[in-house]
Design a protein around this motif. Structure first.
Motif, mmCIF file in Angstrom:
data_model
loop_
_atom_site.group_PDB
_atom_site.id
_atom_site.type_symbol
_atom_site.label_atom_id
_atom_site.label_comp_id
_atom_site.label_asym_id
_atom_site.label_seq_id
_atom_site.Cartn_x
_atom_site.Cartn_y
_atom_site.Cartn_z
ATOM 1 N N ASN A 1 1.242 -1.424 0.099
ATOM 2 C CA ASN A 1 -0.115 0.196 0.345
ATOM 3 C C ASN A 1 1.404 1.134 0.254
ATOM 4 O O ASN A 1 1.543 1.141 0.847
ATOM 5 C CB ASN A 1 -1.253 0.049 1.144
ATOM 6 C CG ASN A 1 -1.796 -0.933 1.004
ATOM 7 O OD1 ASN A 1 -2.629 -1.364 0.342
ATOM 8 N ND2 ASN A 1 -2.259 -1.882 2.100
ATOM 9 N N ASP B 1 -0.559 9.703 4.636
ATOM 10 C CA ASP B 1 -1.038 9.700 6.252
ATOM 11 C C ASP B 1 -1.651 10.805 6.902
ATOM 12 O O ASP B 1 -1.782 10.103 8.310
ATOM 13 C CB ASP B 1 0.407 9.014 7.356
ATOM 14 C CG ASP B 1 1.349 9.883 7.155
ATOM 15 O OD1 ASP B 1 1.045 11.336 5.879
ATOM 16 O OD2 ASP B 1 2.575 9.707 7.382
ATOM 17 N N ASP C 1 -3.116 2.000 5.409
ATOM 18 C CA ASP C 1 -1.832 0.493 6.332
ATOM 19 C C ASP C 1 -0.560 0.558 5.748
ATOM 20 O O ASP C 1 -0.673 -0.179 4.796
ATOM 21 C CB ASP C 1 -2.314 0.413 7.118
ATOM 22 C CG ASP C 1 -1.511 -1.200 7.486
ATOM 23 O OD1 ASP C 1 -0.804 -0.393 7.662
ATOM 24 O OD2 ASP C 1 -1.560 -1.831 8.299
ATOM 25 N N THR C 2 0.047 1.823 5.764
ATOM 26 C CA THR C 2 1.608 1.454 5.336
ATOM 27 C C THR C 2 2.903 0.928 5.704
ATOM 28 O O THR C 2 4.152 1.033 5.682
ATOM 29 C CB THR C 2 1.904 2.551 4.733
ATOM 30 O OG1 THR C 2 1.925 3.566 6.066
ATOM 31 C CG2 THR C 2 1.298 4.037 3.609
ATOM 32 N N SER C 3 2.446 0.383 6.746
ATOM 33 C CA SER C 3 3.216 -0.224 7.448
ATOM 34 C C SER C 3 4.210 -1.374 7.166
ATOM 35 O O SER C 3 5.824 -1.447 7.099
ATOM 36 C CB SER C 3 2.592 -0.991 8.447
ATOM 37 O OG SER C 3 1.390 -2.267 8.169
ATOM 38 N N ARG C 4 3.699 -2.154 6.106
ATOM 39 C CA ARG C 4 4.482 -2.954 4.696
ATOM 40 C C ARG C 4 5.655 -1.993 3.971
ATOM 41 O O ARG C 4 6.737 -2.418 4.627
ATOM 42 C CB ARG C 4 3.679 -4.279 3.962
ATOM 43 C CG ARG C 4 4.509 -5.075 3.650
ATOM 44 C CD ARG C 4 5.214 -5.761 3.803
ATOM 45 N NE ARG C 4 6.330 -6.746 3.443
ATOM 46 C CZ ARG C 4 7.762 -7.134 3.710
ATOM 47 N NH1 ARG C 4 7.582 -6.802 5.383
ATOM 48 N NH2 ARG C 4 8.399 -7.496 3.133
ATOM 49 N N ARG D 1 6.586 0.758 4.857
ATOM 50 C CA ARG D 1 8.188 1.386 5.432
ATOM 51 C C ARG D 1 8.801 0.566 6.016
ATOM 52 O O ARG D 1 10.289 0.329 6.301
ATOM 53 C CB ARG D 1 6.942 2.031 6.946
ATOM 54 C CG ARG D 1 6.910 2.459 6.766
ATOM 55 C CD ARG D 1 5.038 3.619 8.000
ATOM 56 N NE ARG D 1 4.571 4.374 7.809
ATOM 57 C CZ ARG D 1 4.753 5.842 7.607
ATOM 58 N NH1 ARG D 1 6.253 6.279 8.118
ATOM 59 N NH2 ARG D 1 4.455 6.929 7.471
ATOM 60 N N GLU D 2 8.076 -1.116 6.406
ATOM 61 C CA GLU D 2 9.725 -2.054 6.954
ATOM 62 C C GLU D 2 10.122 -2.032 5.398
ATOM 63 O O GLU D 2 11.155 -2.771 5.627
ATOM 64 C CB GLU D 2 8.156 -3.254 7.826
ATOM 65 C CG GLU D 2 8.777 -4.263 8.179
ATOM 66 C CD GLU D 2 8.157 -5.494 8.140
ATOM 67 O OE1 GLU D 2 8.695 -6.881 8.287
ATOM 68 O OE2 GLU D 2 7.206 -5.447 7.942
ATOM 69 N N LYS E 1 7.997 6.536 3.137
ATOM 70 C CA LYS E 1 7.123 7.528 3.998
ATOM 71 C C LYS E 1 6.671 8.220 3.052
ATOM 72 O O LYS E 1 7.559 8.635 2.448
ATOM 73 C CB LYS E 1 7.020 7.086 5.404
ATOM 74 C CG LYS E 1 8.472 7.896 5.239
ATOM 75 C CD LYS E 1 8.608 8.837 6.601
ATOM 76 C CE LYS E 1 9.404 9.624 6.934
ATOM 77 N NZ LYS E 1 10.032 9.968 8.267
#
Length: 261
Positions: free
Chosen positions: A195, A199, A236-239, A241-242, A247
């Motif tokens: 995604n 934010d 949900d941009t956690s993936r 970022r990881e 970002k």
């Protein structure tokens, strides 16, 4: 150096992505030049000649409300055209980066359905892929039917602004430059769904207030919220970022003001 086929490369996002890919060997394939991903024979001939390593697919019919009227065009391009690319990537051993998915897969729209079908076709294939799911992309020279340019056009024509719903619907708007930066970063990934979205949650009422700051004489006409559209979208941009260290970097409210100015 990787040789990339960029379909839909002359559209709104494609033009920005070309600039981000300037260090790569890129072949641009676009409908404005008479190149249609639904023409499998022509595409196969091109794959034979150019020996692509990677395909970034931006070629798609887009727009939630437009898809409800022109559903045949949306299904044929977004599903059959994509199936052609999947088949040819498999045949010619190319990696497919399917970039033209959408956050609209959560909606009840024809457009969202075609994008969900596209994701499933890719995930069920044997090819190496990365699916990029962008969230409400904005920028200069964007699509005219999207809310920012639609409102501006209505105001310039002396019309009331069409305002759908009670103002509580929201989006996490994504600057196109953030999007294409993440897309290129994702070229290194394999069999991933990422995604890419802003934010900052901005409601339609907040958007209206920004517009009124710039154009105090604007008036609005309140209409029902479309049943086929999603009332709230925030990525949900956690993936991202990881896996990428990505970002959003843009001040999205300032971007909106710049577009409207």
């Amino acid at each position: 150096m990787s040789k990339i086929l960029l379909t839909g490369g002359k559209g709104f996002i494609g033009k920005y992505l070309q600039e981000e890919l300037k260090e790569y060997d890129v072949y641009v394939y676009d409908l404005v030049d008479g190149n249609d991903i639904r023409d499998k024979y022509k595409l196969d001939d091109l794959f034979n000649k150019e020996k692509f390593d990677t395909v970034i697919n931006l070629a798609a019919r887009a727009g939630v409300s437009i898809g409800e009227e022109y559903y045949e065009e949306f299904f044929s391009t977004n599903c059959i055209g994509l199936k052609n690319l999947i088949d040819l990537c498999k045949k010619h051993k190319a990696k497919l980066v399917h970039y033209s998915s959408s956050s609209a897969i959560k909606a009840k729209s024809i457009y969202g359905i075609t994008k969900l079908v596209g994701e499933k076709m890719i995930q069920n294939s044997d090819i190496d892929y990365v699916i990029i799911r962008p969230f409400t992309v904005i920028g200069e020279n964007g699509r005219k039917e999207m809310v920012l340019l639609k409102w501006l056009g209505q105001y310039k024509r002396g019309e009331k602004i069409t305002f759908n719903g009670d103002g509580t619907s929201f989006r996490g708007y994504t600057h196109v430059k953030d999007l294409v930066r993440g897309t290129v970063m994702a070229l290194k990934l394999s069999r991933e769904l990422i995604n890419l979205g802003g934010d900052q949650k901005i409601t339609l009422e907040e958007l209206w207030n920004i517009f009124k700051e710039l154009y105090p004489k604007a008036e609005r006409e309140v209409l029902p919220y479309p049943s086929f559209d999603e009332p709230g979208e925030l990525a949900d941009t956690s993936r991202a970022r990881e896996a990428l260290g990505w970002k959003p970097e843009s001040d999205i409210k300032q971007v909106i003001k710049n577009i409207w100015k």
